[in-house]
Structures are given as structure tokens and as C-alpha cells.
Write an enzyme that holds these catalytic residues in place. Structure first.
Site, PDB file in Angstrom:
ATOM      1  N   CYS A   1      24.551 -20.065 -15.520  1.00 19.77           N
ATOM      2  CA  CYS A   1      25.173 -20.736 -16.660  1.00 19.77           C
ATOM      3  C   CYS A   1      26.475 -20.083 -17.095  1.00 19.77           C
ATOM      4  O   CYS A   1      27.167 -20.608 -17.960  1.00 19.77           O
ATOM      5  CB  CYS A   1      24.201 -20.779 -17.838  1.00 19.77           C
ATOM      6  SG  CYS A   1      23.950 -19.172 -18.594  1.00 19.77           S
TER       7      CYS A   1
ATOM      8  N   LYS B   1      -9.732   2.864   9.976  1.00 19.27           N
ATOM      9  CA  LYS B   1      -9.966   2.598   8.555  1.00 19.27           C
ATOM     10  C   LYS B   1      -9.889   1.082   8.389  1.00 19.27           C
ATOM     11  O   LYS B   1      -8.826   0.483   8.520  1.00 19.27           O
ATOM     12  CB  LYS B   1      -8.909   3.293   7.700  1.00 19.27           C
ATOM     13  CG  LYS B   1      -9.112   3.095   6.217  1.00 19.27           C
ATOM     14  CD  LYS B   1      -8.216   4.049   5.433  1.00 19.27           C
ATOM     15  CE  LYS B   1      -8.482   4.027   3.952  1.00 19.27           C
ATOM     16  NZ  LYS B   1      -8.348   2.729   3.326  1.00 19.27           N
TER      17      LYS B   1
ATOM     18  N   LYS C   1      -2.721   7.176   7.398  1.00 18.68           N
ATOM     19  CA  LYS C   1      -2.261   5.801   7.215  1.00 18.68           C
ATOM     20  C   LYS C   1      -1.236   5.424   8.284  1.00 18.68           C
ATOM     21  O   LYS C   1      -0.601   6.284   8.879  1.00 18.68           O
ATOM     22  CB  LYS C   1      -1.634   5.638   5.822  1.00 18.68           C
ATOM     23  CG  LYS C   1      -2.562   5.971   4.670  1.00 18.68           C
ATOM     24  CD  LYS C   1      -3.782   5.072   4.573  1.00 18.68           C
ATOM     25  CE  LYS C   1      -3.509   3.739   3.936  1.00 18.68           C
ATOM     26  NZ  LYS C   1      -3.562   3.655   2.503  1.00 18.68           N
TER      27      LYS C   1
ATOM     28  N   ARG D   1     -18.312  -0.753  -4.658  1.00 23.75           N
ATOM     29  CA  ARG D   1     -17.953   0.582  -5.099  1.00 23.75           C
ATOM     30  C   ARG D   1     -17.665   0.634  -6.602  1.00 23.75           C
ATOM     31  O   ARG D   1     -17.997   1.606  -7.262  1.00 23.75           O
ATOM     32  CB  ARG D   1     -16.714   1.064  -4.332  1.00 23.75           C
ATOM     33  CG  ARG D   1     -16.329   2.467  -4.724  1.00 23.75           C
ATOM     34  CD  ARG D   1     -15.252   3.025  -3.847  1.00 23.75           C
ATOM     35  NE  ARG D   1     -13.990   2.328  -4.042  1.00 23.75           N
ATOM     36  CZ  ARG D   1     -12.826   2.747  -3.568  1.00 23.75           C
ATOM     37  NH1 ARG D   1     -12.798   3.858  -2.849  1.00 23.75           N
ATOM     38  NH2 ARG D   1     -11.723   2.073  -3.782  1.00 23.75           N
TER      39      ARG D   1
ATOM     40  N   ASP E   1       0.838  -1.197   0.000  1.00 18.71           N
ATOM     41  CA  ASP E   1       0.000   0.000   0.000  1.00 18.71           C
ATOM     42  C   ASP E   1       0.873   1.247   0.000  1.00 18.71           C
ATOM     43  O   ASP E   1       0.575   2.238  -0.644  1.00 18.71           O
ATOM     44  CB  ASP E   1      -0.910   0.027   1.235  1.00 18.71           C
ATOM     45  CG  ASP E   1      -2.004  -1.026   1.137  1.00 18.71           C
ATOM     46  OD1 ASP E   1      -2.078  -1.710   0.091  1.00 18.71           O
ATOM     47  OD2 ASP E   1      -2.771  -1.167   2.107  1.00 18.71           O
TER      48      ASP E   1
ATOM     49  N   ASP F   1       0.692   4.126  -2.626  1.00 19.56           N
ATOM     50  CA  ASP F   1       0.391   5.500  -2.216  1.00 19.56           C
ATOM     51  C   ASP F   1       1.457   6.464  -2.740  1.00 19.56           C
ATOM     52  O   ASP F   1       1.158   7.592  -3.113  1.00 19.56           O
ATOM     53  CB  ASP F   1       0.300   5.600  -0.685  1.00 19.56           C
ATOM     54  CG  ASP F   1      -0.933   4.874  -0.147  1.00 19.56           C
ATOM     55  OD1 ASP F   1      -1.874   4.643  -0.939  1.00 19.56           O
ATOM     56  OD2 ASP F   1      -0.957   4.538   1.052  1.00 19.56           O
TER      57      ASP F   1
ATOM     58  N   LEU G   1     -10.656   8.145  -0.349  1.00 20.20           N
ATOM     59  CA  LEU G   1     -10.143   9.075   0.662  1.00 20.20           C
ATOM     60  C   LEU G   1      -8.748   9.530   0.281  1.00 20.20           C
ATOM     61  O   LEU G   1      -7.953   8.759  -0.238  1.00 20.20           O
ATOM     62  CB  LEU G   1     -10.063   8.371   2.025  1.00 20.20           C
ATOM     63  CG  LEU G   1     -11.384   8.005   2.701  1.00 20.20           C
ATOM     64  CD1 LEU G   1     -11.133   7.088   3.885  1.00 20.20           C
ATOM     65  CD2 LEU G   1     -12.102   9.275   3.148  1.00 20.20           C
TER      66      LEU G   1
END
Ligand code: IVH
Length: 701
Positions: free
Chosen positions: A434, A140, A337, A161, A55, A59, A105
Site C-alpha cells: 500500500c 532412531k 542426529k 510418554r 528439529d 535442538d 535422549l
């Protein structure tokens, strides 16, 4: 999606150049990349419930997009992430237009962000310093938002939504969810839309995964995905069995106001029978909001559900109305947050993994450490620039972070704790598997092994891709079996899979293989000898050739023999490339990758060998003599004789292009019952509108 595009999106980090020092061209380019990347992550998160970045990283992309747009308002794109919310409604459920948009939001991260938020609101409302301004704070919830419509106190519709304007109709499924009141208590207004979060308790999530594992079902990465997956079930009984929970936190359309403040609104919703969150509180002091944030962080481990921040809302509804919204989010609310969870540990080694297309990806091997309840022993280091930028060295003490279910990352090195004599990490310029040269083309972030399928690591990943879901998809033959069969030397190229029947006796000696499982495996392999050309092309794992391109190539070449011939080393390469780029959506670099793949001797031999085992079915060609071939068609409203998916498939098989939105390019709009805005738009644009019967008459001649 093409491999290189996915690589680009997954490795995109927000630019660090301050927007006000950038020129317009650079800003335009970066905004284009950001729009593509954010749209991709939106789909992963909302559409598929399977995010691939944290997140916090997501963000950061959104914040960078916003910062660039603030300095270059003229560059705001039509498809800008700031102008839309979430992902479009998924197919399978009917669509619901929200009476009032479902907003998202804005996020804040630091205490300063919260103080700015409050100050902005005071300015907007022209409040004097001693005028009271109250906020609420509430957790939240990390679930998915729902809009529930009640008429006369009875639930009549439930919708997700979606993109904020239009969501999915999940009424039937929500009727089975005990935590959502089907009829309201008290005396609610005649029309009442309640919005809130559908979620799953952590315990229920763990129990569900245990049950899913036992039943061989889908394992969910986190409670949010489990809630979303449980809601999107074809069978409402399954949704009902999943113990989903619901917190109400706001309103949509109402025929009469039920409160004048948010706090009152929550109390009222509770009196109607909804659960509202116990942690919500009201205060007039910004400092108390910040304290609440800290308190909720401290409570987080003991809460029964996942949360990912604290939402502050202006308490007074009349203020909310005046504040309104900007683009996709209300001015009156902010999500504060949580910082991603971090821990300190020692980096024991840096391993380089080699992927299917040869990409060298550095991985940090860590001293195992618990972060946010999960033991972490590996972290991604992205690419060589990232290691250099952060100067990450073997033996360093590092801070790692983990957000949600995504791959943990190394945030920084604790340089004070660096052991003496440590050396800068030197990224290999040879493939660690390799020994072939690993080259990083100018302007690319990724270094790749140049040995193609001669490289055992590339070959292994290639074979795993070959049997993956959208490729050969052979039941009982997954990555684990490929590892095993390759290690035994039974499979070195795809054709060998079709020779496994000769190893029946040897298979029976392996652990875990009984008669039945061997019979099933071999039968599943036999069934795949017949394969659609486009699936076969996709399975070859050619760089940049995803499913959509594979289909275009199948239509273009019709048979694998024609494809092999056109791309043979002895063929006229310029003519072939010109021919390839004439295909809509195939560009220069993809044509180069195709030529490179088919000019390689090992690849050619492997494909020829594979073809000797298969019977390839040419692509079904859309009829070009049908009355709708080449036409662009949009379906809207509810069709009575067939599902939307069926109508779409039918139209496509007749050579039509089906689009989701009406534009000047639309030839026909087929309008079922309750067709809404699209029918109006079609009428405005002079597009021919057909009823369901007229449509059927047209295609059935
Ligand atoms: S209020 C108009 N309150 O977060 C404001 N949203 O990132 C509407 N969410 O779409 C949202 N807990 O799904 C609000 N207490 C809460 C929430 C909450 C979770 C979700 C919601 C929203 C998303 C935005």
C-alpha cells in the site's frame, strides 16, 4: 497466545554471545525466553503433532539453554526445559504414572561429540584404556514412544510418554494395533514393561493422506504426526485401521531381569514376539559407530519408515545402571542426529509478505529444487536482520535446508558464485502493498506497515482471521473464498460477509457454486449472526488479543457497546487504560494496542458496521454466590459420575478455578478412585480432600 508473544517465540534464535562472556542479568533474560520458546515448541510437537520449527532449530535452542545453564548453574529455572521431557499428558485420555520414568535422549551432531560421549563414559566408569566397552547402534525411529505393560505375559496397559513421569492411557487403542503383541510368546517374567517406538510406514502415511483428502479429513504433515494422530483417536477401531508399526528398544519395570546386555535384551524381546530393528549392531570401536552412522544415512532413502538419527547405547546393563541419568536423559545413550538435508539453488527474488498485523516478512523465491524428496521453491528469510547478517542478495546461489516438514530455510550464500554487479538487498521502509510507511520500533525484529486496515494486504489477512476456526468459523467460508470475494469487491470488511445473501444470483455464476452449496453457505453465515462476545472480540484480530484475553475483555465489558464507548477517542483515555490494566493479565502494551485499534477511524467504522449485523451474546458469568466461587480446585483419580472434563467445566461455571497441581493455594482436592500422589501431597499441605460424593453435595447444596 498473544500475537506478539507468538512472534517472539517464532523468531527466537539462540543467542550467539559465548555464555562465559555474559553477565547474569542477560543470561537470566535469555533463559526465560528459551524456557518459553521450548515449552511452546514442545506443545506444538508432542501435544498437537504440528511442529513449526525444524528439529535442528529446536535442538539448537535446547543446546543454547544447556550451555547457559552450564555456566550459570544458579540460574536453572524451576520450569527449565532441561528438567522435563516432552509435553504433559493430553486431556481426553486417562493418565498413567510410569513405574519407571520414560527418558529422552541427549543429542550429538559431530563425530567429535560421539568421541566425547565414549570418553566421558570411560571416565565415569574408570575404565582402563584396554578395558572393553561395547556399544550398540540402532536407528532412531521418528515416531512416538510407548510403554507397554505385560502381566503374566498379557498386555494390561499401554501408555504414551507424556511428560516422562506421567503419560496417557492408550490401552484400548493399542489393543487394536496388530503390530503390538497382545500376549507374549516364550516365558517372559511376570511383570514386563517394554518400551519402543510406534510409527507409520511412509507408504501407509501417503495412502492415509490420500484417503483423508478424499474424505475431507485432517491431512498429516509427516508419518510421525500421522502415527500420533492415529493413536489419539476416540474410536479404537480407527486406530486399528491405520496400520501402525512398533519397534521394541528398551525396558521399563520388570519383575526379573531378562538379559545382561542391550543386544541380548533385543534378542529376548524378539523371542517374545516383538519386532526389533534389523539395523541394530554391536561394536567395541567408536570408529565403527561412526561408520554405522554413515551407512544408515546411505540406507535412509530405501527404508520404509522415517528415522532422524542413530542411537548409541552402552551394551552392558550393569554399566547402564551405574551410569544412571542426568536430568531427563540417560548418561549411557546418545542420539547421533542427521544433518538437515541441504541443496543448492538460485535465489530469484525476495518478496515481502504483509501479515494481518502488518508485519513485513521476507520470503525467498527459489529456482525449484528437490530437497529430501520434496520440491522446494520458497524459503523463509525471517526478517531484515537475518538477510543482512547472511548478506543474501537476489541472484545469489544459496544453500537451502529442510528438516522434517518445516518451512525451508536459506542457510548461507555461496559467495564465490555471486554474479558481478549484484547489490545488497535493501529492506523496504514502505509497505510494498500500500506504500504506507513501515516502521520498526526500537528493540523489535519486525517492521510493520502502519496503514492498518487501509492496507489491502492487512485487510485480506484480517478477513481471513475473522472467519478462522476460533473466530467466526463459518463452514464453507475459508481463506480461499475470502480471496475470491475480496477480489470481486464483494467483501471489504467483516460486515459484508453478512450481506452476501443479497448476491445469491451472482454467487450462482461462480465456478463451483451449485444451489446446495450456496444454500449451505448462506445458512452457515446466518447461523453466525448470533455470536458470543468473546468470539467476536477475538475475531477482530487486535494485536496481542488472543482467545484468553478476548474472554477477559468480554467479562470486563459485558457488551460491545460498552467496549466501544470506553475505547472511544472522546473518552478519558487515562481512565480507560488504568481500567484495562486493572484486569488481571492485561498489561500496558496490550492496553496500548487496544486503544490504538479502537481509536482508528477505519476500525471503528468496521466494528460499528459489523455490530449492526450481529446479535452479540454477553459472556456467561460464573456464579459468584456458589459455595466454590473463587476457590481453587484440583481433580484427581477417576470420577464415577462424570468425566474429568465435565467436572472441570461444571466447577468453572460455578466460579471456581481448576488447577492441575496441588499447592498451598489449593482450596479443595476432589479425589476419585485410585487417587495417587496428589492426594498424598494435599494431605501433607493440609488441603481439604473431598470424595466425589462430598464434592457433589457441596456444589448441589
Ligand atoms: S532409547 C532411555 N532407542 O527418541 C532411552 N529411543 O529423543 C530411551 N527413539 O523418547 C530411548 N528410536 O521416543 C531409544 N532406537 C531408539 C529410539 C528411540 C526412537 C525415540 C524415543 C525417545 C526419543 C528421544
Amino acid at each position: 497466545m498473544a500475537d506478539s508473544q507468538a512472534d517472539m517465540i517464532l523468531s527466537l534464535r539462540p543467542g550467539t554471545m559465548p555464555p562465559d562472556r555474559m553477565d547474569e542479568a542477560a543470561a537470566r533474560d535469555e533463559l526465560g525466553l528459551l524456557a518459553a520458546a521450548i515449552a511452546y515448541h514442545d506443545t506444538r510437537y508432542h501435544g498437537e503433532d504440528a511442529p513449526v520449527i525444524s528439529d535442528a532449530d529446536y535442538d539448537a535452542l535446547v543446546a543454547r539453554n544447556r550451555a547457559l545453564e552450564a555456566v550459570f548453574p544458579s540460574l536453572v529455572r524451576e520450569d527449565s526445559p532441561s528438567l522435563r521431557v516432552g509435553a504433559p499428558a493430553a486431556a481426553g485420555f486417562g493418565k498413567v504414572r510410569h513405574a519407571r520414568p520414560m527418558l529422552s535422549l541427549n543429542n550429538g551432531f559431530s563425530d567429535e561429540d560421539i568421541e566425547d560421549f565414549a570418553a566421558r563414559i570411560r571416565r565415569f566408569l574408570s575404565l582402563a584404556e584396554d578395558d572393553e566397552l561395547a556399544f550398540t547402534a540402532e536407528p532412531k525411529i521418528d515416531g512416538l514412544s510407548l510403554s507397554l505393560r505385560y502381566e503374566g505375559g498379557t498386555l494390561v496397559q499401554a501408555a504414551t510418554r507424556g511428560d516422562g513421569a506421567e503419560g496417557e492411557d492408550v490401552t484400548d487403542n493399542i489393543r487394536m494395533v496388530g503390530a503390538v503383541p497382545q500376549a507374549l510368546a516364550g516365558s517372559p517374567p511376570d511383570i514386563l514393561e517394554v518400551r519402543g517406538e510406534l510409527y507409520m510406514d511412509r507408504d501407509d502415511f501417503l495412502a492415509l493422506n490420500t484417503a483423508q483428502e478424499a474424505a475431507g479429513g485432517k491431512i498429516f504433515a509427516n508419518p510421525r504426526n500421522a502415527a500420533a494422530g492415529s493413536l489419539r483417536q476416540k474410536d479404537p477401531e480407527v486406530t486399528g485401521s491405520r496400520n501402525l508399526q512398533f519397534f521394541a528398544y528398551s525396558l521399563g519395570e520388570t519383575s526379573a531381569p531378562i538379559a545382561t546386555t542391550h543386544k541380548e535384551c533385543l534378542d529376548q524381546l524378539s523371542s517374545y514376539g516383538f519386532s526389533v530393528n534389523d539395523y541394530s549392531m554391536r561394536t567395541t570401536q567408536v570408529s565403527e559407530l561412526l561408520e554405522r552412522h554413515k551407512f544408515i544415512i546411505s540406507e535412509r532413502p530405501s527404508m520404509s519408515y522415517d528415522i532422524d538419527g542413530v542411537v548409541y547405547k552402552v551394551d552392558r546393563h550393569d554399566y547402564q545402571d551405574r551410569l544412571g541419568q542426568v536430568a531427563r536423559a540417560p548418561r549411557w545413550a546418545l542420539a547421533h542426529k542427521f544433518p538437515a538435508e541441504q541443496a543448492e539453488t538460485t535465489l530469484n527474488a525476495i518478496d515481502i509478505q504483509v501479515g494481518r498485523t502488518g508485519a513485513l516478512t521476507p520470503v525467498a523465491r527459489l529456482q525449484p529444487v528437490t530437497v529430501g524428496g520434496v520440491v522446494v521453491s520458497n524459503a523463509t528469510l525471517h526478517n531484515e536482520d537475518e538477510i543482512r547478517r547472511k548478506d543474501i542478495r537476489v541472484g545469489d546461489r544459496v544453500v537451502i535446508q529442510r528438516a522434517g516438514d518445516v518451512i525451508p530455510q536459506v542457510v548461507r550464500v555461496i559467495t564465490e558464485a555471486r554474479p558481478s554487479g549484484s547489490a545488497e538487498f535493501i529492506f523496504p521502509i514502505r509497505c510494498p502493498e500500500c506504500g504506507a510507511a513501515a516502521i520498526r520500533p526500537d528493540g523489535e525484529a519486525v517492521r510493520r506497515c502502519t496503514n492498518s486496515l487501509e492496507c489491502p494486504a492487512q485487510r485480506l489477512e484480517w478477513l481471513k482471521h475473522f472467519v478462522s476456526r476460533n473466530a467466526f468459523d463459518i463452514a464453507g467460508l475459508g481463506a480461499r473464498q475470502i480471496d475470491q470475494f475480496v477480489a470481486l469487491g464483494w467483501v471489504t470488511r467483516p460486515a459484508d460477509i453478512f450481506r452476501l445473501a443479497a448476491r445469491r444470483a451472482a454467487l450462482a455464476k461462480l465456478d463451483g457454486y451449485g444451489e446446495t452449496s450456496i444454500t449451505n453457505l448462506l445458512a452457515a453465515i446466518e447461523a453466525r449472526r448470533e455470536i458470543a462476545f468473546e468470539r467476536m472480540i477475538f475475531a477482530l484480530g487486535i494485536r496481542q488479543v488472543g482467545q484468553a484475553t478476548a474472554r477477559l475483555l468480554a467479562l470486563h465489558f459485558d457488551t460491545p457497546q460498552a467496549m466501544m464507548a470506553a475505547l472511544a477517542p472522546e473518552a478519558d483515555i487515562d481512565a480507560t487504560v488504568a481500567d484495562l490494566i486493572a484486569i488481571d493479565q492485561v498489561g500496558d502494551s496490550m492496553a496500548d494496542d487496544l486503544v490504538a485499534f479502537f481509536h482508528n477511524g477505519t476500525n471503528r467504522a468496521a466494528v460499528a458496521d459489523l455490530l449492526s449485523q450481529l446479535s452479540v451474546i454477553p459472556p456467561e458469568r460464573p456464579a459468584d454466590d456458589s459455595p466454590v466461587s473463587g476457590k481453587t480446585i484440583v481433580f484427581t483419580g477417576t470420577l464415577s459420575r462424570m468425566s474429568r472434563a465435565e467436572a472441570k467445566a461444571r466447577a468453572e461455571s460455578l466460579g471456581a478455578k481448576v488447577s492441575g497441581s496441588v499447592s498451598g493455594k489449593t482450596d479443595y482436592l476432589v479425589a476419585g478412585a485410585d487417587a495417587g500422589s496428589k492426594a498424598r501431597k494435599a494431605a501433607d499441605l493440609g488441603v481439604t480432600v473431598l470424595g466425589e460424593d462430598e464434592w457433589l453435595a457441596l456444589i448441589d447444596g
